[in-house]
Design a protein around this motif. Structure first.
Motif, PDB file in Angstrom:
ATOM      1  N   UNK A   7       0.814  -1.206   0.000  1.00  0.00           N
ATOM      2  CA  UNK A   7       0.000   0.000   0.000  1.00  0.00           C
ATOM      3  C   UNK A   7       0.849   1.259   0.000  1.00  0.00           C
ATOM      4  N   UNK A   8       2.104   1.135   0.451  1.00  0.00           N
ATOM      5  CA  UNK A   8       2.978   2.297   0.390  1.00  0.00           C
ATOM      6  C   UNK A   8       3.446   2.441  -1.036  1.00  0.00           C
ATOM      7  N   UNK A   9       3.268   3.605  -1.638  1.00  0.00           N
ATOM      8  CA  UNK A   9       3.591   3.757  -3.045  1.00  0.00           C
ATOM      9  C   UNK A   9       4.562   4.882  -3.273  1.00  0.00           C
ATOM     10  N   UNK A  10       5.179   4.811  -4.430  1.00  0.00           N
ATOM     11  CA  UNK A  10       6.016   5.908  -4.885  1.00  0.00           C
ATOM     12  C   UNK A  10       5.808   6.065  -6.370  1.00  0.00           C
ATOM     13  N   UNK A  11       6.010   7.229  -6.877  1.00  0.00           N
ATOM     14  CA  UNK A  11       5.871   7.434  -8.310  1.00  0.00           C
ATOM     15  C   UNK A  11       7.236   7.345  -8.947  1.00  0.00           C
ATOM     16  N   UNK A  12       7.325   6.567 -10.003  1.00  0.00           N
ATOM     17  CA  UNK A  12       8.595   6.368 -10.689  1.00  0.00           C
ATOM     18  C   UNK A  12       8.444   6.824 -12.129  1.00  0.00           C
ATOM     19  N   UNK A  13       9.043   7.923 -12.475  1.00  0.00           N
ATOM     20  CA  UNK A  13       9.033   8.376 -13.863  1.00  0.00           C
ATOM     21  C   UNK A  13      10.311   7.878 -14.498  1.00  0.00           C
ATOM     22  N   UNK A  14      10.194   6.836 -15.292  1.00  0.00           N
ATOM     23  CA  UNK A  14      11.356   6.207 -15.896  1.00  0.00           C
ATOM     24  C   UNK A  14      11.558   6.809 -17.277  1.00  0.00           C
ATOM     25  N   UNK A  15      12.537   7.654 -17.415  1.00  0.00           N
ATOM     26  CA  UNK A  15      12.724   8.363 -18.673  1.00  0.00           C
ATOM     27  C   UNK A  15      14.079   8.029 -19.265  1.00  0.00           C
ATOM     28  N   UNK A  16      14.186   8.208 -20.568  1.00  0.00           N
ATOM     29  CA  UNK A  16      15.426   7.953 -21.282  1.00  0.00           C
ATOM     30  C   UNK A  16      16.546   8.800 -20.710  1.00  0.00           C
ATOM     31  N   UNK A  17      17.642   8.162 -20.354  1.00  0.00           N
ATOM     32  CA  UNK A  17      18.805   8.883 -19.863  1.00  0.00           C
ATOM     33  C   UNK A  17      18.819   9.077 -18.372  1.00  0.00           C
ATOM     34  N   UNK A  18      17.825   8.542 -17.626  1.00  0.00           N
ATOM     35  CA  UNK A  18      17.830   8.712 -16.175  1.00  0.00           C
ATOM     36  C   UNK A  18      18.935   7.903 -15.528  1.00  0.00           C
ATOM     37  N   UNK A  59       5.135  -4.562 -21.240  1.00  0.00           N
ATOM     38  CA  UNK A  59       5.788  -5.815 -21.608  1.00  0.00           C
ATOM     39  C   UNK A  59       7.271  -5.832 -21.278  1.00  0.00           C
ATOM     40  N   UNK A  60       7.788  -4.780 -20.641  1.00  0.00           N
ATOM     41  CA  UNK A  60       9.215  -4.747 -20.355  1.00  0.00           C
ATOM     42  C   UNK A  60       9.531  -5.661 -19.178  1.00  0.00           C
ATOM     43  N   UNK A  61      10.700  -6.292 -19.160  1.00  0.00           N
ATOM     44  CA  UNK A  61      11.068  -7.139 -18.022  1.00  0.00           C
ATOM     45  C   UNK A  61      11.410  -6.293 -16.803  1.00  0.00           C
ATOM     46  N   UNK A  62      11.169  -6.852 -15.615  1.00  0.00           N
ATOM     47  CA  UNK A  62      11.461  -6.134 -14.378  1.00  0.00           C
ATOM     48  C   UNK A  62      12.190  -7.012 -13.389  1.00  0.00           C
ATOM     49  N   UNK A  63      13.056  -6.388 -12.584  1.00  0.00           N
ATOM     50  CA  UNK A  63      13.816  -7.094 -11.555  1.00  0.00           C
ATOM     51  C   UNK A  63      13.736  -6.313 -10.258  1.00  0.00           C
ATOM     52  N   UNK A  64      13.592  -7.041  -9.158  1.00  0.00           N
ATOM     53  CA  UNK A  64      13.473  -6.438  -7.832  1.00  0.00           C
ATOM     54  C   UNK A  64      14.745  -6.749  -7.049  1.00  0.00           C
ATOM     55  N   UNK A  65      15.324  -5.716  -6.423  1.00  0.00           N
ATOM     56  CA  UNK A  65      16.547  -5.866  -5.630  1.00  0.00           C
ATOM     57  C   UNK A  65      16.234  -5.502  -4.183  1.00  0.00           C
ATOM     58  N   UNK A  66      16.631  -6.361  -3.246  1.00  0.00           N
ATOM     59  CA  UNK A  66      16.304  -6.129  -1.844  1.00  0.00           C
ATOM     60  C   UNK A  66      17.408  -6.690  -0.952  1.00  0.00           C
ATOM     61  N   UNK A  67      17.657  -5.999   0.150  1.00  0.00           N
ATOM     62  CA  UNK A  67      18.566  -6.509   1.185  1.00  0.00           C
ATOM     63  C   UNK A  67      18.140  -5.938   2.528  1.00  0.00           C
ATOM     64  N   UNK A  68      18.476  -6.650   3.606  1.00  0.00           N
ATOM     65  CA  UNK A  68      18.252  -6.106   4.940  1.00  0.00           C
ATOM     66  C   UNK A  68      19.537  -5.468   5.450  1.00  0.00           C
ATOM     67  N   UNK A  69      19.474  -4.821   6.612  1.00  0.00           N
ATOM     68  CA  UNK A  69      20.639  -4.089   7.108  1.00  0.00           C
ATOM     69  C   UNK A  69      21.710  -5.001   7.698  1.00  0.00           C
ATOM     70  N   UNK A 103      13.488  -1.300  -7.749  1.00  0.00           N
ATOM     71  CA  UNK A 103      13.131  -2.109  -8.913  1.00  0.00           C
ATOM     72  C   UNK A 103      13.803  -1.536 -10.144  1.00  0.00           C
ATOM     73  N   UNK A 104      14.024  -2.396 -11.116  1.00  0.00           N
ATOM     74  CA  UNK A 104      14.631  -1.981 -12.376  1.00  0.00           C
ATOM     75  C   UNK A 104      13.790  -2.531 -13.516  1.00  0.00           C
ATOM     76  N   UNK A 105      13.422  -1.652 -14.449  1.00  0.00           N
ATOM     77  CA  UNK A 105      12.649  -2.057 -15.617  1.00  0.00           C
ATOM     78  C   UNK A 105      13.443  -1.687 -16.868  1.00  0.00           C
ATOM     79  N   UNK A 106      13.805  -2.702 -17.623  1.00  0.00           N
ATOM     80  CA  UNK A 106      14.633  -2.541 -18.813  1.00  0.00           C
ATOM     81  C   UNK A 106      15.908  -1.756 -18.481  1.00  0.00           C
ATOM     82  N   UNK A 110      14.846   2.355 -10.262  1.00  0.00           N
ATOM     83  CA  UNK A 110      14.057   3.173  -9.359  1.00  0.00           C
ATOM     84  C   UNK A 110      14.958   3.649  -8.225  1.00  0.00           C
ATOM     85  N   UNK A 111      14.638   4.802  -7.644  1.00  0.00           N
ATOM     86  CA  UNK A 111      15.372   5.254  -6.466  1.00  0.00           C
ATOM     87  C   UNK A 111      15.182   4.253  -5.329  1.00  0.00           C
ATOM     88  N   UNK A 112      16.201   4.096  -4.498  1.00  0.00           N
ATOM     89  CA  UNK A 112      16.121   3.153  -3.391  1.00  0.00           C
ATOM     90  C   UNK A 112      15.108   3.625  -2.354  1.00  0.00           C
TER      91      UNK A 112
END
Length: 449
Positions: A7-18, A59-69, A103-106, A110-112
């Motif tokens: 339910x916690x959300x963030x907006x991710x504007x994924x633009x060319x060259x980010x 349709x772009x592939x996505x990968x999720x990266x996570x770690x604890x402290x 998360x990373x899409x293509x 995304x910001x951490x």
């Protein structure tokens, strides 16, 4: 197994060259994705990260990266595409104090972000809510007849006075919404209001707040162009001392989804240092408020740019550098009424110093507009329950070992309103507004332990 909606959300504007390595394809240049993990998680959760596409190719592939402290490296998890993207975080990773993820899409990252892990939460069990077994109070601090206030009653609307406020001197202020005025009762004189203060047209459907020196603040929606303004009013005459724009684009802009979403009727709240905040929506409806500063402790306006830059999210600033995170909603299966909500106090170092899991056998309904407040340093929160047209509240003062106080109240406001009908006063007591076109209005006071 349990599942936890993100339910916690963030907006991710994924633009060319980010980011380095971003795809040059047109679809990667226009991606807009929301999602992530909840802000408060527990070790026994079945924790699911969810992302939804709002623009661009799905349709772009996505990968999720996570770690604890406790870890140095991120674990790499593929996102599964169905209705959006999702991935279940392995239980072995939900350890320590904090989860960091992105998360990373293509190839565009995304910001951490972070989620707090509740190691030893205080569990508050409400059991089954008993409708009809509510408490009342004979301690009335304000009263008016029905013909002394304004109403908007028709086939389309059923509305009366919208909200109220209590001042540090013990006076009670009612927003007589449809007469465009504030009615003020002196302490100890509940039978009749002492003053009537006119307010600008349109401000009657706003929250009301006081500054540290007794300043009066309201908001109004204006048109041509559509915008929200903050008015500082003279507390004696209701005249506008100054007026300033709130945020930038009203209603989330032309697409309606550009955070922070500026909307009329959102709460105004005074922060611990005297800064005035306007609460804004940062993502999907139901997420934590963003606390956007709009006026300084000295009573001067902030520019829209300074407002946006100063937003606190996803937490409420408190005294002593503490931050209150929540309301965080937990659902076992992702559908139906939730049975658990969560809160946490976080210190300056970003560590959880106290947390609560509020469990209810009865499904929790709409979430109350009353923003959590403090009584004696304890958060005071409101849980709503609904049975047909009947709505009742459980008001909880969250202490170190559980609910230090618990009140069951009947909703007493006539018609529909999004503005608060409950307040915690400077005296640490709870105040409730009740309105009726037959019997008038009352504001009553109840102890919180």
């Amino acid at each position: 197994m349990k599942s936890l909606l993100a339910l916690a959300t963030t907006v991710l504007a994924l633009a060319l060259g980010l980011a380095a390595g971003a795809s040059s394809s047109p679809s990667a240049a226009s991606l807009k994705v929301r999602g992530g993990l909840p802000n408060l998680v527990a070790a026994d959760d079945r924790l699911v990260a969810r992302y939804t596409f709002y623009a661009g190719s799905k349709a772009v592939p996505g990968t999720f990266y996570v770690r604890n402290d406790l870890q140095k490296r991120f674990s790499r998890l593929p996102l599964t595409r169905a209705a959006g993207y999702s991935v279940t975080v392995p239980t072995r990773l939900i350890h320590g104090h904090l989860l960091t993820y992105y998360a990373s899409f293509r190839g565009v990252k995304q910001a951490k972000r972070s989620a707090w892990i509740l190691a030893k939460p205080v569990v508050v069990r409400l059991g089954t809510h008993q409708f009809g077994q509510t408490q009342g109070s004979s301690d009335v601090v304000a009263r008016a007849r029905a013909d002394e206030v304004g109403w908007d009653i028709s086939d389309e609307f059923h509305l009366g006075p919208q909200t109220f406020q209590t001042a540090s001197d013990g006076s009670t202020w009612l927003e007589d919404s449809f007469d465009n005025r504030l009615l003020v009762w002196s302490p100890g004189s509940a039978a009749h209001f002492a003053r009537s203060i006119p307010i600008p047209w349109g401000a009657g459907l706003s929250d009301i707040a006081f500054g540290p020196a007794g300043e009066v603040y309201v908001t109004r929606q204006l048109t041509d162009p559509a915008r929200l303004v903050l008015d500082r009013l003279d507390p004696a005459t209701g005249g506008i001392v100054w007026e300033s724009k709130v945020g930038r684009e009203y209603g989330g802009g032309s697409s309606g989804d550009s955070p922070p979403v500026i909307a009329s009727g959102s709460p105004l709240r005074l922060g611990p240092d005297g800064t005035l905040y306007y609460l804004v929506q940062m993502g999907r409806p139901g997420d934590e408020w963003g606390w956007m500063p709009v006026a300084t402790p000295a009573g001067t306006p902030l520019s829209p740019g300074a407002q946006i830059a100063g937003i606190h999210w996803p937490y409420q600033p408190l005294h002593g550098g503490l931050r209150l995170v929540g309301l965080e909603v937990y659902t076992a299966h992702g559908d139906g009424a939730p049975h658990e909500i969560r809160y946490a106090l976080v210190n300056r170092a970003g560590r959880v110093v106290r947390s609560w899991r509020i469990l209810s056998t009865t499904g929790i309904s709409n979430f109350h507009q009353t923003v959590p407040d403090l009584a004696g340093g304890d958060p005071v929160v409101v849980v709503d329950f609904q049975d047909g047209a009947k709505t009742e509240y459980e008001v909880l003062r969250l202490g170190p070992h559980g609910a230090a106080a618990k009140l069951s109240l009947r909703r007493g406001v006539f018609g529909d309103t999004l503005l608060p009908d409950l307040r915690v006063g400077a005296d640490g007591k709870l105040y409730q507004l009740s309105t009726s076109p037959d019997t008038g209005i009352t504001v009553t006071r109840l102890p919180l332990g």
